[in-house]
Write a protein that holds these residues in place. Structure first.
Motif, mmCIF file in Angstrom:
data_model
loop_
_atom_site.group_PDB
_atom_site.id
_atom_site.type_symbol
_atom_site.label_atom_id
_atom_site.label_comp_id
_atom_site.label_asym_id
_atom_site.label_seq_id
_atom_site.Cartn_x
_atom_site.Cartn_y
_atom_site.Cartn_z
ATOM 1 N N SER A 44 0.827 -1.207 0.000
ATOM 2 C CA SER A 44 0.000 0.000 0.000
ATOM 3 C C SER A 44 0.862 1.258 0.000
ATOM 4 N N SER A 45 1.953 1.245 0.761
ATOM 5 C CA SER A 45 2.842 2.405 0.803
ATOM 6 C C SER A 45 3.476 2.659 -0.557
ATOM 7 N N LEU A 46 3.898 1.596 -1.226
ATOM 8 C CA LEU A 46 4.467 1.749 -2.570
ATOM 9 C C LEU A 46 3.434 2.296 -3.547
ATOM 10 N N MET A 47 2.188 1.859 -3.391
ATOM 11 C CA MET A 47 1.130 2.352 -4.268
ATOM 12 C C MET A 47 0.943 3.861 -4.085
ATOM 13 N N VAL A 48 0.845 4.305 -2.821
ATOM 14 C CA VAL A 48 0.665 5.735 -2.542
ATOM 15 C C VAL A 48 1.885 6.525 -2.999
ATOM 16 N N PHE A 49 3.076 6.005 -2.719
ATOM 17 C CA PHE A 49 4.319 6.681 -3.115
ATOM 18 C C PHE A 49 4.387 6.812 -4.636
ATOM 19 N N MET A 50 3.972 5.777 -5.342
ATOM 20 C CA MET A 50 3.959 5.802 -6.806
ATOM 21 C C MET A 50 3.001 6.873 -7.313
ATOM 22 N N VAL A 51 1.791 6.926 -6.737
ATOM 23 C CA VAL A 51 0.781 7.890 -7.180
ATOM 24 C C VAL A 51 1.271 9.316 -6.958
ATOM 25 N N PHE A 52 1.856 9.582 -5.781
ATOM 26 C CA PHE A 52 2.361 10.923 -5.484
ATOM 27 C C PHE A 52 3.409 11.357 -6.517
ATOM 28 N N ASN A 53 4.369 10.486 -6.772
ATOM 29 C CA ASN A 53 5.465 10.843 -7.673
ATOM 30 C C ASN A 53 4.985 11.035 -9.102
ATOM 31 N N LEU A 54 4.131 10.156 -9.583
ATOM 32 C CA LEU A 54 3.623 10.320 -10.942
ATOM 33 C C LEU A 54 2.761 11.574 -11.059
ATOM 34 N N MET A 55 1.975 11.837 -10.022
ATOM 35 C CA MET A 55 1.106 13.015 -10.047
ATOM 36 C C MET A 55 1.934 14.304 -10.094
ATOM 37 N N TYR A 56 2.899 14.426 -9.187
ATOM 38 C CA TYR A 56 3.726 15.637 -9.164
ATOM 39 C C TYR A 56 4.611 15.727 -10.404
ATOM 40 N N GLY A 57 5.099 14.576 -10.881
ATOM 41 C CA GLY A 57 5.924 14.589 -12.081
ATOM 42 C C GLY A 57 5.162 15.121 -13.283
ATOM 43 N N ILE A 58 3.908 14.684 -13.446
ATOM 44 C CA ILE A 58 3.091 15.149 -14.566
ATOM 45 C C ILE A 58 2.732 16.624 -14.392
ATOM 46 N N MET A 59 2.413 17.017 -13.160
ATOM 47 C CA MET A 59 2.067 18.414 -12.894
ATOM 48 C C MET A 59 3.240 19.327 -13.201
ATOM 49 N N PHE A 60 4.430 18.973 -12.745
ATOM 50 C CA PHE A 60 5.606 19.803 -12.985
ATOM 51 C C PHE A 60 6.003 19.805 -14.454
ATOM 52 N N PHE A 61 5.754 18.681 -15.124
ATOM 53 C CA PHE A 61 6.152 18.559 -16.523
ATOM 54 C C PHE A 61 5.353 19.527 -17.410
ATOM 55 N N PHE A 62 4.057 19.710 -17.096
ATOM 56 C CA PHE A 62 3.208 20.577 -17.902
ATOM 57 C C PHE A 62 3.092 21.988 -17.327
ATOM 58 N N SER A 63 3.852 22.287 -16.274
ATOM 59 C CA SER A 63 3.800 23.609 -15.666
ATOM 60 C C SER A 63 5.196 24.211 -15.675
ATOM 61 N N LYS A 70 4.322 -10.460 -6.989
ATOM 62 C CA LYS A 70 4.549 -11.787 -7.550
ATOM 63 C C LYS A 70 5.498 -12.605 -6.677
ATOM 64 N N ARG A 71 6.509 -11.940 -6.155
ATOM 65 C CA ARG A 71 7.529 -12.651 -5.369
ATOM 66 C C ARG A 71 6.950 -13.217 -4.082
ATOM 67 N N PHE A 72 6.095 -12.463 -3.401
ATOM 68 C CA PHE A 72 5.550 -12.889 -2.112
ATOM 69 C C PHE A 72 4.061 -13.229 -2.188
ATOM 70 N N ASN A 73 3.518 -13.278 -3.425
ATOM 71 C CA ASN A 73 2.118 -13.648 -3.628
ATOM 72 C C ASN A 73 1.185 -12.807 -2.752
ATOM 73 N N ILE A 74 1.366 -11.494 -2.824
ATOM 74 C CA ILE A 74 0.550 -10.573 -2.023
ATOM 75 C C ILE A 74 -0.811 -10.444 -2.672
ATOM 76 N N LYS A 75 -1.875 -10.726 -1.899
ATOM 77 C CA LYS A 75 -3.237 -10.650 -2.403
ATOM 78 C C LYS A 75 -4.051 -9.719 -1.537
ATOM 79 N N ASN A 76 -5.334 -9.547 -1.933
ATOM 80 C CA ASN A 76 -6.277 -8.695 -1.198
ATOM 81 C C ASN A 76 -5.771 -7.273 -1.083
ATOM 82 N N THR A 77 -5.094 -6.792 -2.135
ATOM 83 C CA THR A 77 -4.577 -5.435 -2.129
ATOM 84 C C THR A 77 -5.609 -4.489 -2.749
ATOM 85 N N VAL A 78 -5.296 -3.187 -2.698
ATOM 86 C CA VAL A 78 -6.235 -2.187 -3.215
ATOM 87 C C VAL A 78 -6.472 -2.402 -4.704
ATOM 88 N N PHE A 79 -5.377 -2.541 -5.471
ATOM 89 C CA PHE A 79 -5.477 -2.885 -6.883
ATOM 90 C C PHE A 79 -4.132 -3.390 -7.359
#
Length: 230
Positions: free
Chosen positions: A106-125, A221-230
């Protein structure tokens, strides 16, 4: 007549097979193991794995006999059991998982979203209005950890693993508390000094987000993590 009877008995004995398994097993269960062993020989399993599968079944058969259960009732037909042995034990989709792996995912998911969001925002601004600290990499990391922990707790309480689920009203209360904690954390991380928490170039944010995405996919895939957000 006695000679004819002895000949018939001898013919029957020739068709009888050697018992497989301990003497405590019933003749029906020993016959089941005999045919199972013959069927396993035709597979690509090594002799060691074949014998290990049979050895694993015997205690269950002995326990089943006490309840009046036959090997067929316990394991199905010989053909079905051969398939089960070849495929190996099935993983329970409702089995409980390591909560720290869920939090990491979950932390990696949130961290990924933050970075992609700010990266796209800064790229077009050309002139970003996001102040230093708000999009700082340290702020993102702290927020991702806090959010990951909260999402993990939500997953554990909402997941169906044979346990009683949290009542809906308690989930709503938890959601409100989680929002307050996340908002408070966001306010605090903005106070971290700029040199420690400066904004990064747009390309760097996008690269970090992509790396977080790849790492998350690998860990799932490595640890067969299931029941995640997406």
């Amino acid at each position: 007549m006695s000679d004819d009877k002895q000949e018939r008995n001898a013919g029957v004995q020739q068709h009888q097979h050697k018992p497989v398994g301990p003497d405590e097993l019933t003749k029906r269960n020993q016959d089941y193991l005999y045919h199972l062993k013959k069927a396993l020989v035709e597979t690509k399993l090594t002799p060691e794995k074949q014998q290990a599968a049979i050895d694993d079944m015997i205690p269950k058969m002995l326990a089943g006999q006490k309840q009046g259960q036959t090997a067929r009732q316990l394991f199905g037909t010989v053909t079905e059991q051969v398939v089960a042995i070849i495929q190996g034990p099935k993983t329970d989709p409702n089995a409980s998982q390591n909560k720290w792996l869920l939090m990491l995912d979950s932390s990696l998911m949130v961290f990924m979203v933050f970075n992609l969001m700010y990266g796209i925002m800064f790229f077009f601004s050309n002139n970003s209005k996001i102040q230093t600290g708000q999009a700082g990499i340290l702020s993102e990391l702290i927020l991702a950890i806090v959010a990951g922990f909260g999402i993990m707790q939500m997953q554990l309480n909402m997941g169906n693993r044979g346990q009683k689920r949290m009542p809906i009203w308690r989930l709503l209360v938890y959601g409100v508390i989680f929002f307050i904690v996340l908002t408070g954390t966001y306010t605090l991380v903005m106070l971290i000094p700029g040199p420690l928490n400066a904004n990064l170039p747009a390309a760097v944010y996008i690269v970090i987000g992509a790396v977080a995405l790849v790492l998350r996919i690998y860990l799932k895939k490595r640890f067969n993590i299931k029941n995640t957000v997406f």
